[in-house]
Design an enzyme around this catalytic site. Structure first.
Site: not given
Lengths: 570, 438
Positions: A276, A279, A296, A316, A355, A358, A363, A500
């Site tokens: 990242e 990036e 994230c 990102s 999560k 996710e 993807e 988190c």
């Protein structure tokens, strides 16, 4: 001003409620639907007090005024509270013995507090189908006591507004509008409603059974990753003070459960920083699109997909540390160990309910192999440990396995708001300036305010960063960005207040004070680490050299980057 | 109701010929807002929506409250069963409402008024719309009224049928486009109402008194009715009386006079049993209270309510348990479900009454009913939950024997509670009797 509570004179400030004034002098008025500054609607009527000249009023909503005379307890007040509580209980399944919130349930403790001995109304609850439509959250309408704390948290704290009171009278249910299921609405699955729920009406989707099954399957090589925020919170499930870091004990405990390898999400957090950071530098060099948003936090990803999809190219493209870990476990690790990726099962322990979602995103796979197979929350891990009778505190210290368990302190602070930013700055600063940082702590990005800003001098270029702590603060910042009032280069967004460590999968209760303690735990872990900069992680250097090639290169892109999709708001 | 039936409600000129808009003219050109409020205060007018709160005081509070903007809201939801007084006023004399709202706006400092009207009242809505258009046309609403520089516009919002939306805070939420649910008070709407701004909410009937008070003076108004409750009250009389209908009478007219005089007595000369005063949440008045003067204070003294002015008169053929059960069925349907005592309590009250009506009642049930009713009245969030059990208290007080007959003798003397009636079906064809003991 002076008020009188139960005969005691008491100094109170304008704007305070009777409840707050009473708390100051050590009088605890029982509450149920009340959530400070979030849900002050006087719905449950448990906190009623008698106010001279004003009858019975709810202490959580009634403002103090000069000379107010209040009675917080009397036989009549106790009778009224108890009867209303009995009405709630009669419409709540009495299956405490089988309930996951037993001994950690506000309704249960309130019943004890108010001395409920029996419920004088016929039991009348149930008949509702559970909402199990998402991979993350289960809503049990049978257990819901309609306190509306979840509605308020979803609206006021998270700014999502996925929940409403529907129907009316005793048929009222708290749910997405128009009889929809959670999967049909713009719920981001952050799970903050779980922390708001006083009972077990909202909970994570329990995936422990799936983990038991794979652990029992000899043909499966089951690898585990543990997110940073878990290690400073799991102890609370075993009566340790909030924020106590017990990393080594968790490693041993999980080994006893039968996982083949115990790895660390902190490793892939380091990897995320390297990718990242690269990036960010590329975008700074090539004129954008800026600002770059971190990616994230899966609740945030779902949020921007629902509500601000015009800004998706600002995200990102890096997968989250959880997903990067899985992608590497089934490629690099599989190859080096000579195990077929099909036979590897990757289990994550996450502080997060989103999560779970996710991991199921379409993807998130490489060459037909899902990055992650099963996601458990901190609470589910505790459940598994309890079932096995693991006495956490008596366990010897264990160590994460190499290679995917070798980490730096920068990855540890991913678990707290501002941590990703700080970790990124440590790396980006050294890369751009080619100087070693004298002081690794970026105090200007630390803290728990909803929005924080800082400007960092990177070899002459001023880089403006912002940290958004909790989804409820997103709209304000994005609006400022869209209207050109703010020009940021890099923005960190964490869905849950505190980051988190305050995630929807963390131990209950998760309060502001507890979050602060957990945060301190993470900073202590970072402080104690020998290496504290992600780009100095020796394994990561090795993996790029031997396997991935260029940072941000083709192979890294295949494995470690992803794409996003526009989602409907309704 | 002075104009109802005497004017064409769709023609503003009719209203003007009967002194319409004169009061508004006087107010905005000759009086200061506080002077208007003083007149209303001196008149002793009390809210006709049910609670009887002094109207002038409410105006004063809203006048004093600070806000970016202020609003006048006419509560025309009239969801109370057996009440249609506001409907008659709006259908028969819509301008009296508009004029009063403009006067109120001037007095409290508001330039916008909302009429929150029951959606079923389509004729009233149509006439109000015509009235607003005509008033605008003539410069009696809109900008710079009577060249005073005072602007006032009125908007109509239709309710969607929830009873609870007649409760003022729920009504405001509904106007805002939110779920119509009561909010805790304080803050009161006078300080934080519509969109958080100071808001004056008055019932249609209350407002219909304003223009005439301004024109005729507070003293004139004081002479009507009783000392504590001056003026008139519009009653909606229904049930087992010869003449059902809407009547405007001085406050304090005894119940007996209303029933016997204006109601023409009981249908078929049956015996009077009970009158429920004030709508579903009103008390049940037995024979011995027939001479009670019908005004806020006299009724409050005996635990009854004037409420909306609904008077439901029932004769000896009605069963008290059945009446209470029907009423609780209504509340169990209409509770918004926000606060515990109302959401859960109404259902429990109904269940217990149902049990008694089926002959399964126990003496303990009466204690339970009282206990729960009392808890609801003391702890429910809004008037709906607080007042829902009024019929239970009052029937338990005045008709306890009838409950006991149901419980101890398993008998419903009126035959209303089907579960307690022995029906015998005679098959005339075969001449054989089939007993039906349910």
């Amino acid at each position: 001003m002076e008020i009188i509570i139960d005969g005691q004179k008491c100094e109170a400030e304008a704007g305070q409620t009777v409840l707050e004034a009473a708390q100051q002098i050590g009088i605890k008025i029982p509450t149920l639907c009340y959530l400070k500054e979030v849900n002050e609607i006087g719905a449950c009527r448990i906190c009623i007090v008698e106010i001279e000249g004003k009858g019975y009023q709810t202490a959580c909503t009634f403002p103090v005024s000069e000379g107010l005379r209040i009675k917080t307890t009397s036989p009549e007040i106790r009778r009224l509270r108890k009867l209303n509580l009995e009405l709630i209980l009669a419409n709540h399944p009495q299956d405490c013995l089988k309930c996951e919130r037993s001994t950690n349930c506000e309704l249960q403790s309130l019943s004890k507090e108010l001395g409920v001995e029996k419920v004088r109304f016929a039991q009348d609850s149930g008949g509702y189908k559970l909402d199990q439509s998402t991979p993350s959250i289960v809503r049990d309408y049978n257990k819901c006591i309609k306190c509306r704390r979840c509605v308020s948290v979803c609206e006021k704290v998270q700014g999502v507004k996925a929940l409403y009171p529907n129907q009316r009278s005793f048929k009222a249910i708290i749910s997405p509008g128009y009889k929809q299921e959670l999967k049909d609405v713009s719920c981001v699955l952050c799970g903050q409603c779980i922390h708001a729920c006083p009972v077990a009406a909202i909970k994570e989707k329990d995936d422990t059974e799936r983990v038991w099954q794979v652990l029992n399957d000899e043909n499966k090589h089951v690898v585990l990753q543990i997110a940073p925020a878990v290690r400073v919170a799991l102890g609370e499930e075993f009566e340790l003070p909030p924020g106590t870091p017990i990393t080594e004990k968790i490693v041993t405990a999980c080994r006893r459960l039968g996982f083949d390898k115990i790895f660390d999400t902190v490793f892939s957090a380091d990897l995320t920083i390297v990718e990242e950071g690269h990036e960010l530098l590329a975008r700074l060099k090539n004129d954008g699109p800026l600002p770059l948003f971190t990616s994230c936090s899966p609740g945030w990803i779902k949020y921007i997909e629902h509500f601000h999809s015009d800004l998706l190219d600002h995200l990102s493209s890096c997968k989250s540390p959880q997903q990067m870990f899985g992608a590497l476990a089934k490629s690099y690790y599989a190859e080096t160990e000579g195990i077929e990726p099909e036979n590897i099962v990757v289990v994550s322990i996450m502080p997060c309910t989103a999560k779970k979602f996710e991991a199921t995103r379409e993807e998130m796979e490489v060459n037909g192999n899902r990055d992650i197979d099963i996601v458990l929350t901190t609470r589910e891990l505790a459940r598994m440990l309890r079932v096995c009778g693991v006495d956490l505190m008596k366990l010897p210290a264990g160590e994460f396995d190499a290679p995917l368990g070798i980490t730096t302190g920068a990855g540890d602070i991913f678990g707290i708001t501002g941590g990703v930013m700080e970790a990124a700055l440590r790396t980006v600063y050294e890369e751009v300036t080619e100087n070693e940082l004298e002081k690794l702590e970026f105090n200007q990005v630390r803290g728990f305010e909803g929005v924080r800003e800082a400007s960092i001098d990177l070899a002459g270029q001023e880089v403006n960063v912002a940290i958004i702590n909790g989804l409820g603060n997103v709209d304000e910042v994005l609006t400022a960005i869209k209207e050109g009032e703010k020009e940021y280069h890099f923005v960190e967004v964490m869905s849950c207040p505190g980051g988190c460590i305050g995630g929807g999968g963390q131990p209950i209760p998760t309060t502001e004070e507890i979050i602060v303690q957990r945060g301190k735990g993470l900073y202590d872990i970072d402080q104690a680490k020998e290496i504290r900069k992600s780009h100095e992680n020796p394994i990561i250097k090795e993996i790029y050299k031997d396997y991935l090639g260029e940072i941000g290169g083709q192979k890294a892109h295949n494995l470690l980057h992803t794409t996003y999709q526009e989602r409907d708001q309704y | 109701m002075r104009n109802c039936g005497h004017i064409d409600p769709e023609n503003i000129k009719d209203y003007i010929t009967r002194d319409g808009y004169q009061a508004l003219g006087t107010v905005v050109t000759e009086l200061k807002p506080i002077e208007v409020i003083e007149i209303i205060e001196q008149s002793g007018l009390r809210g006709r929506g049910g609670a009887g709160f002094p109207t002038g005081l409410k105006w004063k509070f809203t006048h004093q409250a600070a806000g970016k903007e202020k609003y006048v809201v006419a509560n025309a939801d009239e969801g109370e069963p057996g009440t249609s007084k506001d409907r008659l006023i709006m259908e028969g004399d819509p301008h009296s409402l508009l004029e009063a709202m403009a006067i109120a706006g001037y007095a409290i400092g508001a330039n916008t008024g909302y009429i929150y009207i029951r959606g079923e009242y389509q004729l009233a809505i149509k006439r109000l719309k015509i009235a607003i258009a005509q008033a605008k046309e003539m410069g009696l609403l809109g900008e710079n009224l009577f060249d005073s520089g005072f602007n006032f516009e009125i908007k109509i919002r239709e309710g969607a049928g929830a009873y609870v939306c007649g409760e003022e805070t729920a009504l405001l939420k509904s106007i805002e486009g939110e779920r119509g649910e009561p909010q805790v008070k304080p803050p009161y709407p006078t300080n934080e109402g519509l969109w958080g701004q100071p808001t004056l909410i008055n019932n249609v009937e209350t407002l219909a008194n304003i223009a005439v008070i301004i024109r005729e003076g507070a003293e004139w108004f004081n002479e009507i009715g009783t000392e504590g409750c001056p003026g008139t009250k519009v009653f909606t009389l229904s049930g087992d009386v010869e003449n059902e209908g809407i009547i405007e009478l001085p406050m304090g007219t005894p119940l007996r006079r209303i029933i016997e005089g204006f109601g023409g007595g009981m249908v078929d000369d049956k015996e009077f049993k009970v009158a429920q005063s004030g709508g579903s949440s009103g008390g049940c008045m037995p024979k011995e209270l027939l001479d009670t003067p019908m005004d806020y204070d006299s009724l409050a003294e005996i635990g009854m309510t004037l409420g909306s002015g609904a008077l439901l008169v029932m004769d000896e053929t009605h069963c008290i348990v059945d009446i209470a059960k029907c009423l609780m069925q209504f509340f169990k349907h209409e509770s918004c479900g926000k606060c515990v005592p109302c959401r859960e309590g109404n259902k429990r009250l109904y269940n217990r009454l149902d049990k008694i009506s089926k002959g399964e009642g126990e003496l303990e049930d009466l204690e339970r009913l009282r206990d729960l009713a009392d808890t609801m009245s003391k702890t429910a969030l809004c008037g709906l939950g607080q007042m829902a059990p009024t019929s239970i208290y009052t029937t338990l007080k005045y008709f306890k024997d009838e409950y006991l007959t149901h419980i101890e003798d398993n008998n419903c003397t009126t035959g209303s509670c089907r579960g307690l009636v022995d029906l015998e079906v005679q098959d005339k064809r075969g001449g054989k009797d089939y007993g039906n003991n349910n």
